[in-house]
Motif scaffolding. Structure first.
Motif, mmCIF file in Angstrom:
data_model
loop_
_atom_site.group_PDB
_atom_site.id
_atom_site.type_symbol
_atom_site.label_atom_id
_atom_site.label_comp_id
_atom_site.label_asym_id
_atom_site.label_seq_id
_atom_site.Cartn_x
_atom_site.Cartn_y
_atom_site.Cartn_z
ATOM 1 N N ARG A 44 40.704 37.295 37.288
ATOM 2 C CA ARG A 44 39.342 37.430 37.811
ATOM 3 C C ARG A 44 38.401 37.825 36.660
ATOM 4 N NH1 ARG A 44 37.645 41.039 43.086
ATOM 5 N NH2 ARG A 44 38.387 42.945 42.162
ATOM 6 N N GLU A 45 38.846 38.761 35.816
ATOM 7 C CA GLU A 45 38.018 39.189 34.678
ATOM 8 C C GLU A 45 37.887 38.075 33.641
ATOM 9 O OE1 GLU A 45 39.370 43.915 34.849
ATOM 10 O OE2 GLU A 45 40.369 42.560 33.484
ATOM 11 N N GLY A 46 39.000 37.393 33.359
ATOM 12 C CA GLY A 46 38.989 36.310 32.369
ATOM 13 C C GLY A 46 38.099 35.155 32.803
ATOM 14 N N ASP A 179 39.429 51.791 48.016
ATOM 15 C CA ASP A 179 39.086 50.371 47.896
ATOM 16 C C ASP A 179 37.926 50.079 48.855
ATOM 17 O OD1 ASP A 179 39.295 47.443 47.436
ATOM 18 O OD2 ASP A 179 41.175 47.991 46.485
ATOM 19 N N ASN A 180 37.643 48.779 49.084
ATOM 20 C CA ASN A 180 36.461 48.464 49.901
ATOM 21 C C ASN A 180 36.726 48.592 51.401
ATOM 22 O OD1 ASN A 180 37.359 45.956 51.029
ATOM 23 N ND2 ASN A 180 36.819 44.899 49.132
ATOM 24 N N THR A 181 35.656 48.554 52.185
ATOM 25 C CA THR A 181 35.712 48.809 53.637
ATOM 26 C C THR A 181 36.788 47.978 54.336
ATOM 27 O OG1 THR A 181 33.308 48.888 53.407
ATOM 28 C CG2 THR A 181 34.178 49.057 55.641
ATOM 29 N N ILE A 265 43.857 56.388 28.194
ATOM 30 C CA ILE A 265 44.034 54.971 28.504
ATOM 31 C C ILE A 265 45.533 54.732 28.696
ATOM 32 C CG2 ILE A 265 43.627 52.588 27.675
ATOM 33 C CD1 ILE A 265 41.056 54.224 27.628
ATOM 34 N N LEU A 266 45.882 53.958 29.709
ATOM 35 C CA LEU A 266 47.281 53.575 29.878
ATOM 36 C C LEU A 266 47.439 52.147 29.364
ATOM 37 C CD1 LEU A 266 50.052 54.425 31.203
ATOM 38 C CD2 LEU A 266 49.360 53.005 33.120
ATOM 39 N N MET A 267 48.136 52.010 28.243
ATOM 40 C CA MET A 267 48.407 50.673 27.698
ATOM 41 C C MET A 267 49.843 50.316 28.067
ATOM 42 S SD MET A 267 45.862 49.279 26.394
ATOM 43 C CE MET A 267 46.740 47.845 25.764
ATOM 44 N N GLU A 309 35.815 37.228 45.766
ATOM 45 C CA GLU A 309 34.916 37.726 46.815
ATOM 46 C C GLU A 309 35.371 39.058 47.391
ATOM 47 O OE1 GLU A 309 34.763 34.504 49.576
ATOM 48 O OE2 GLU A 309 33.263 33.393 48.385
ATOM 49 N N GLY A 310 36.470 39.586 46.869
ATOM 50 C CA GLY A 310 36.902 40.916 47.297
ATOM 51 C C GLY A 310 37.619 40.909 48.628
ATOM 52 N N ARG A 311 38.201 39.763 49.007
ATOM 53 C CA ARG A 311 38.832 39.709 50.319
ATOM 54 C C ARG A 311 40.351 39.857 50.261
ATOM 55 N NH1 ARG A 311 37.308 34.733 53.393
ATOM 56 N NH2 ARG A 311 36.778 33.664 51.464
HETATM 57 N N1 LIG Z 1 46.151 48.726 30.583
HETATM 58 C C1 LIG Z 1 46.944 47.665 30.519
HETATM 59 O O1 LIG Z 1 47.918 47.634 29.746
HETATM 60 C C2 LIG Z 1 46.626 46.476 31.387
HETATM 61 C C3 LIG Z 1 47.466 45.365 31.404
HETATM 62 C C4 LIG Z 1 47.163 44.306 32.252
HETATM 63 C C5 LIG Z 1 46.038 44.367 33.081
HETATM 64 N N2 LIG Z 1 45.233 45.458 33.021
HETATM 65 C C6 LIG Z 1 44.042 45.620 33.868
HETATM 66 O O2 LIG Z 1 44.425 46.187 35.096
HETATM 67 C C7 LIG Z 1 43.282 46.139 35.964
HETATM 68 C C8 LIG Z 1 43.701 46.116 37.407
HETATM 69 O O3 LIG Z 1 44.215 44.908 37.754
HETATM 70 P P1 LIG Z 1 44.562 44.432 39.238
HETATM 71 O O4 LIG Z 1 45.292 43.156 38.972
HETATM 72 O O5 LIG Z 1 45.180 45.460 40.078
HETATM 73 O O6 LIG Z 1 43.074 44.119 39.795
HETATM 74 P P2 LIG Z 1 42.628 43.525 41.186
HETATM 75 O O7 LIG Z 1 43.755 42.782 41.823
HETATM 76 O O8 LIG Z 1 41.344 42.798 40.947
HETATM 77 O O9 LIG Z 1 42.364 44.812 42.072
HETATM 78 C C9 LIG Z 1 41.265 45.643 41.893
HETATM 79 C C10 LIG Z 1 40.935 46.262 43.247
HETATM 80 O O10 LIG Z 1 39.891 47.210 43.055
HETATM 81 C C11 LIG Z 1 38.906 47.032 44.069
HETATM 82 N N3 LIG Z 1 37.611 47.519 43.598
HETATM 83 C C12 LIG Z 1 36.546 46.838 43.102
HETATM 84 N N4 LIG Z 1 35.564 47.699 42.775
HETATM 85 C C13 LIG Z 1 36.017 48.935 43.072
HETATM 86 C C14 LIG Z 1 35.437 50.228 42.959
HETATM 87 N N5 LIG Z 1 34.208 50.414 42.487
HETATM 88 N N6 LIG Z 1 36.176 51.278 43.358
HETATM 89 C C15 LIG Z 1 37.433 51.119 43.852
HETATM 90 N N7 LIG Z 1 38.020 49.908 43.985
HETATM 91 C C16 LIG Z 1 37.326 48.826 43.590
HETATM 92 C C17 LIG Z 1 38.935 45.539 44.276
HETATM 93 O O11 LIG Z 1 38.340 45.267 45.523
HETATM 94 P P3 LIG Z 1 37.101 44.275 45.665
HETATM 95 O O12 LIG Z 1 37.828 43.145 46.207
HETATM 96 O O13 LIG Z 1 36.168 44.991 46.528
HETATM 97 O O14 LIG Z 1 36.496 43.930 44.348
HETATM 98 C C18 LIG Z 1 40.427 45.247 44.248
HETATM 99 O O15 LIG Z 1 41.037 45.487 45.500
HETATM 100 C C19 LIG Z 1 42.461 44.942 35.440
HETATM 101 O O16 LIG Z 1 41.265 45.456 34.919
HETATM 102 C C20 LIG Z 1 43.313 44.389 34.298
HETATM 103 O O17 LIG Z 1 42.565 43.860 33.226
HETATM 104 C C21 LIG Z 1 45.531 46.514 32.205
#
Ligand SMILES: NC(=O)c1ccc[n+]([C@@H]2O[C@H](COP(=O)([O-])OP(=O)(O)OC[C@H]3O[C@@H](n4cnc5c(N)ncnc54)[C@H](OP(=O)(O)O)[C@@H]3O)[C@@H](O)[C@H]2O)c1
Length: 323
Positions: A44-46, A179-181, A265-267, A309-311
């Motif tokens: 999603r970010e990419g 998370d969202n509503t 930071i958790l890497m 879309e956050g679903r």
């Molecule tokens: N540190 C590392 O080594 C490493 C490695 C790989 C990935 N990552 C990162 O890990 C992160 C998490 O990935 P993921 O795959 O779990 O993401 P994800 O599937 O997009 O989940 C993020 C969740 O957060 C919700 N959200 C959005 N805005 C929010 C807010 N303000 N407060 C609380 N919740 C919110 C989203 O809901 P909505 O649907 O409402 O948006 C979604 O349910 C990414 O940023 C990714 O780049 C880190």
């Protein structure tokens, strides 16, 4: 081969299916015929190129056209230095660099792949890698969550969050999911003891404090996180705003020195040891790789739209039906 490509950052509208050259594996890589690929926050970010770290491959336009990192499929060719996998093996794992998976074939290195357990489908296996390994590190390996501890997971309904909520419960913690509503009941169904709707309440301002905050989508200030931690508590930034990331890098060590609270930071490095640890819990039925929806390959842009879309509640998986 067919692949889902994009040549600029933007909404799922920039995605299209194209014929591209099949990748050629290096000596230490495996070529995989992809059967299923799941969508993560990193996709999603990419896609949109935000936060800024999502543009590391290319600032103005994407450095690589094909997104997708979590795949499951069959080995089509093993490079000459590969020792663990051979032609026809069923495998799953993460692609280093988090790209190349939304395609009929993809290359991955040996140390981020594992043999797919017979008890898991390709879809279930593809749902595990990135989210499962992030959660394992945040909750168990680095978080070292103990029974009775208060754990908050921000972004609990997404790819990594669904694993983190279940794992924290398994460790005996009292879990709060944010998370969202639309995801509140879903979080309760995963085992969250408390839920917070981020559109209505700021968890850093409600006076509660936690032993561990696993933040999958950070955007508050470092001081807000310090406030929400118990003495000796830990806060892990996994993904989120670059401003927050820099604050934590520069001020985290000072906060640790002055308060004992560990804000960092958790890497997490992609690796098959952690992948197998979380997968064993899935095989044993202790953790469920929750798949919200499955989309056929030709509808991959729709799948990304659903996530964007956050679903999505948990994982969305793209299946390659012609396999
Ligand atoms: N540190 C590392 O080594 C490493 C490695 C790989 C990935 N990552 C990162 O890990 C992160 C998490 O990935 P993921 O795959 O779990 O993401 P994800 O599937 O997009 O989940 C993020 C969740 O957060 C919700 N959200 C959005 N805005 C929010 C807010 N303000 N407060 C609380 N919740 C919110 C989203 O809901 P909505 O649907 O409402 O948006 C979604 O349910 C990414 O940023 C990714 O780049 C880190």
């Amino acid at each position: 081969m067919k692949a889902i490509v994009r040549y600029r950052y933007g909404s799922p509208d920039v995605l299209k299916i194209e014929e591209v050259e099949k990748p050629t594996p290096l000596d230490d890589e495996v070529l995989i015929k992809v059967h299923a690929v799941s969508i993560n926050g990193s996709d999603r970010e990419g896609l949109i190129g935000k936060p800024l770290y999502a543009r590391m491959g290319g600032l103005r336009k994407p450095g690589y056209p094909i997104l997708g990192s979590d795949i499951a499929g069959r080995v089509e060719h093993a490079g000459k230095n590969i020792t663990q996998f051979k032609l026809g093996d069923e495998v799953f794992g993460e692609i280093p660099g988090y790209h190349g998976g939304f395609a009929e074939y993809a290359c991955a290195s040996e140390n981020t792949l594992a043999h797919k357990p017979a008890g898991l489908t390709f879809e279930e296996a593809a749902a595990i890698p990135q989210g499962g390994v992030l959660a394992l590190n945040g909750i168990r390996e680095k978080g070292q969550v103990q029974p009775g501890q208060q754990v908050l997971i921000n972004g609990a309904g997404g790819s990594a969050g669904v694993f983190a909520v279940q794992l924290a419960r398994l460790c005996g913690a009292e879990v709060t999911g944010v998370d969202n509503t639309g995801k509140m009941d879903f979080l309760r169904s995963l085992g969250a003891d408390h839920v917070i709707d981020y559109t209505r309440e700021d968890f850093t301002k409600n006076g509660k404090q936690y032993d561990l905050i696993l933040d999958l989508i950070a955007h508050h200030s470092v001081f807000a996180y310090r406030r929400a931690l118990k003495p000796n508590g830990k806060y892990f930034f996994v993904g989120g705003s670059v401003a927050t990331l820099f604050q934590i890098l520069f001020l985290g060590p000072w906060i640790k020195r002055t308060t004992g609270k560990n804000v960092r930071i958790l890497m997490v490095s992609q690796n098959n040891k952690d992948l197998m640890s979380i997968t064993e819990l899935c095989e044993a039925g202790k953790i469920v790789p929750v798949i919200d929806r499955r989309y056929p390959f030709r509808e991959a842009p729709e799948a990304l739209r659903y996530v964007a879309e956050g679903r999505a509640k948990g994982k969305v998986v793209i299946t390659l039906e012609e396999n």
